[in-house]
Design an enzyme around this catalytic site. Structure first.
Site, PDB file in Angstrom:
ATOM      1  N   ASN A   6       0.870  -1.178   0.000  1.00 39.59           N
ATOM      2  CA  ASN A   6       0.000   0.000   0.000  1.00 39.59           C
ATOM      3  C   ASN A   6       0.904   1.224   0.000  1.00 39.59           C
ATOM      4  OD1 ASN A   6      -1.837   2.024   0.476  1.00 39.59           O
ATOM      5  ND2 ASN A   6      -2.218   1.477   2.613  1.00 39.59           N
ATOM      6  N   TRP A   7       1.010   1.852  -1.164  1.00 35.52           N
ATOM      7  CA  TRP A   7       1.926   2.989  -1.278  1.00 35.52           C
ATOM      8  C   TRP A   7       1.410   4.227  -0.544  1.00 35.52           C
ATOM      9  CZ3 TRP A   7       3.891   3.399  -7.091  1.00 35.52           C
ATOM     10  CH2 TRP A   7       4.645   2.254  -7.392  1.00 35.52           C
ATOM     11  N   LYS A   8       0.137   4.243  -0.195  1.00 33.43           N
ATOM     12  CA  LYS A   8      -0.493   5.431   0.412  1.00 33.43           C
ATOM     13  C   LYS A   8      -0.240   6.650  -0.479  1.00 33.43           C
ATOM     14  CE  LYS A   8       0.494   3.492   4.912  1.00 33.43           C
ATOM     15  NZ  LYS A   8       0.174   3.620   6.300  1.00 33.43           N
ATOM     16  N   HIS A  30      -9.421   0.853   4.995  1.00 37.72           N
ATOM     17  CA  HIS A  30      -8.133   1.101   5.658  1.00 37.72           C
ATOM     18  C   HIS A  30      -8.366   2.055   6.827  1.00 37.72           C
ATOM     19  CE1 HIS A  30      -4.056   2.433   6.406  1.00 37.72           C
ATOM     20  NE2 HIS A  30      -3.641   1.364   5.750  1.00 37.72           N
ATOM     21  N   GLU A  34      -6.862   4.522   7.860  1.00 34.05           N
ATOM     22  CA  GLU A  34      -6.713   5.958   7.547  1.00 34.05           C
ATOM     23  C   GLU A  34      -7.970   6.495   6.864  1.00 34.05           C
ATOM     24  OE1 GLU A  34      -2.934   5.562   5.535  1.00 34.05           O
ATOM     25  OE2 GLU A  34      -2.066   4.924   7.445  1.00 34.05           O
ATOM     26  N   GLU A  68      -5.321  -5.119  10.620  1.00 35.67           N
ATOM     27  CA  GLU A  68      -4.329  -4.064  10.765  1.00 35.67           C
ATOM     28  C   GLU A  68      -4.582  -3.306  12.069  1.00 35.67           C
ATOM     29  OE1 GLU A  68      -2.381  -2.996   6.819  1.00 35.67           O
ATOM     30  OE2 GLU A  68      -4.046  -1.633   7.090  1.00 35.67           O
ATOM     31  N   GLY A 120       2.439   2.071  10.538  1.00 31.71           N
ATOM     32  CA  GLY A 120       3.383   3.171  10.363  1.00 31.71           C
ATOM     33  C   GLY A 120       4.069   3.603  11.644  1.00 31.71           C
ATOM     34  N   SER A 150       3.493  -2.322  10.216  1.00 34.33           N
ATOM     35  CA  SER A 150       4.953  -2.295  10.384  1.00 34.33           C
ATOM     36  C   SER A 150       5.628  -3.626  10.060  1.00 34.33           C
ATOM     37  CB  SER A 150       5.320  -1.819  11.800  1.00 34.33           C
ATOM     38  OG  SER A 150       4.873  -0.486  11.985  1.00 34.33           O
ATOM     39  N   GLY A 204       2.747  -1.304   4.190  1.00 33.12           N
ATOM     40  CA  GLY A 204       2.800   0.124   3.874  1.00 33.12           C
ATOM     41  C   GLY A 204       4.229   0.556   3.562  1.00 33.12           C
ATOM     42  N   GLY A 205       4.888   1.166   4.546  1.00 32.98           N
ATOM     43  CA  GLY A 205       6.215   1.762   4.333  1.00 32.98           C
ATOM     44  C   GLY A 205       7.203   0.852   3.618  1.00 32.98           C
TER      45      GLY A 205
END
Ligand code: PEP
Length: 254
Positions: free
Chosen positions: A9-11, A95, A97, A167, A173, A212, A233-234
């Site tokens: 997930n590049w966000k 998600h 967010e 999640e 993150g 993470s 993610g990251g």
């Protein structure tokens, strides 16, 4: 055996030049393995570029959200059919967010999930508790509420061919992961919740862990019998990290 998935997930990250370098590094390096699928979910404007650079590679791609509407006067929305036209196979919905920053309620998430399915996308339904909810001991209650919104609106059959992603909000993150035991225990709870409605669907449902995940902790996190891969993610923005995480999913026994 359930299909394993690792989805990046590049966000809100990327640029044409940075994406090009990342996609060119991923293309030959992401493993090809029976029973495993790998993909990246990117910001909408980059779908054409991703389609161009990943087509035929075996690496899939998708959107980070999906409108609950199919067409019409809904400014700013992107439909499942539009995602499918750009070759997307995945769509993330719910998600944390989106839930916390953009007001996606459980029932809106359920509608988005249905819309992604209408477009024949592999919908990834995200659920997760906040730190405050975990500390209050209401983790299972929160997860049940988020999952039941789909089960009650659409029935367990709606989860056939879809993915669930656990999640924990406190792990997204933050560099703080759930322990492998915490992840396995929640995944078993989620599978059990689906099984109350439909045992067959529950058994075949891949449940991914997100929060993470890195190359260094992926094997341990994916070891649980109910952990079928990850939503990343990251670490999905760093080719070597993402590839190593995919390799951990392939190497997992059972
Ligand atoms: C995510 O964005 O879904 C996520 C899990 O992020 P990170 O891996 O950076 O915690």
């Amino acid at each position: 055996m359930r299909t394993r998935h690792v989805v990046g997930n590049w966000k809100l990250n990327g640029s044409l030049s940075a994406n090009e370098a990342l996609l060119k590094a991923l293309r030959p390096a992401v493993p090809k393995a029976a029973g495993a699928r790998f993909g990246v979910c990117v910001p909408y404007p980059y779908l054409a570029q991703v389609k161009d650079l990943l087509a035929g590679s075996g690496v899939e791609w998708g959107g980070q959200d999906c409108s609950r509407f199919d067409k019409g006067a809904y400014t700013g929305e992107v439909s499942g059919a539009m995602l499918a036209e750009f070759g997307c196979t995945y769509a993330i919905v719910g998600h944390s967010e989106r839930r916390t920053l953009f007001g996606d309620t459980d029932s809106v998430v359920a509608e988005k999930f249905a819309a992604a399915r209408r477009a024949k996308l592999t919908a990834i339904l995200c659920v997760g508790e906040t730190l405050e909810e975990r500390e209050r001991g209401v983790t299972e209650e929160v997860l049940a509420r988020q999952l039941d919104a789909v089960l009650e609106q659409q029935g367990a059959a709606a989860l056939e061919g879809a993915l669930l992603a656990y999640e924990p909000v406190w792990a997204i993150g933050t560099g703080r992961t759930a322990t492998a035991e915490q992840a396995q225990s929640v995944h078993a709870f989620l599978r059990g919740r689906v099984a109350r409605k439909d045992g067959k669907v529950a058994q075949s449902l891949p449940i991914l862990y997100g929060g993470s995940v890195k190359a260094a902790n992926a094997s341990e996190l994916f070891a649980g019998p109910d952990v079928d891969g990850g939503l990343i993610g990251g670490a999905s923005l760093v080719a070597e990290e993402f590839v190593a995480i995919c390799q951990s999913a392939v190497a997992r026994k059972g």
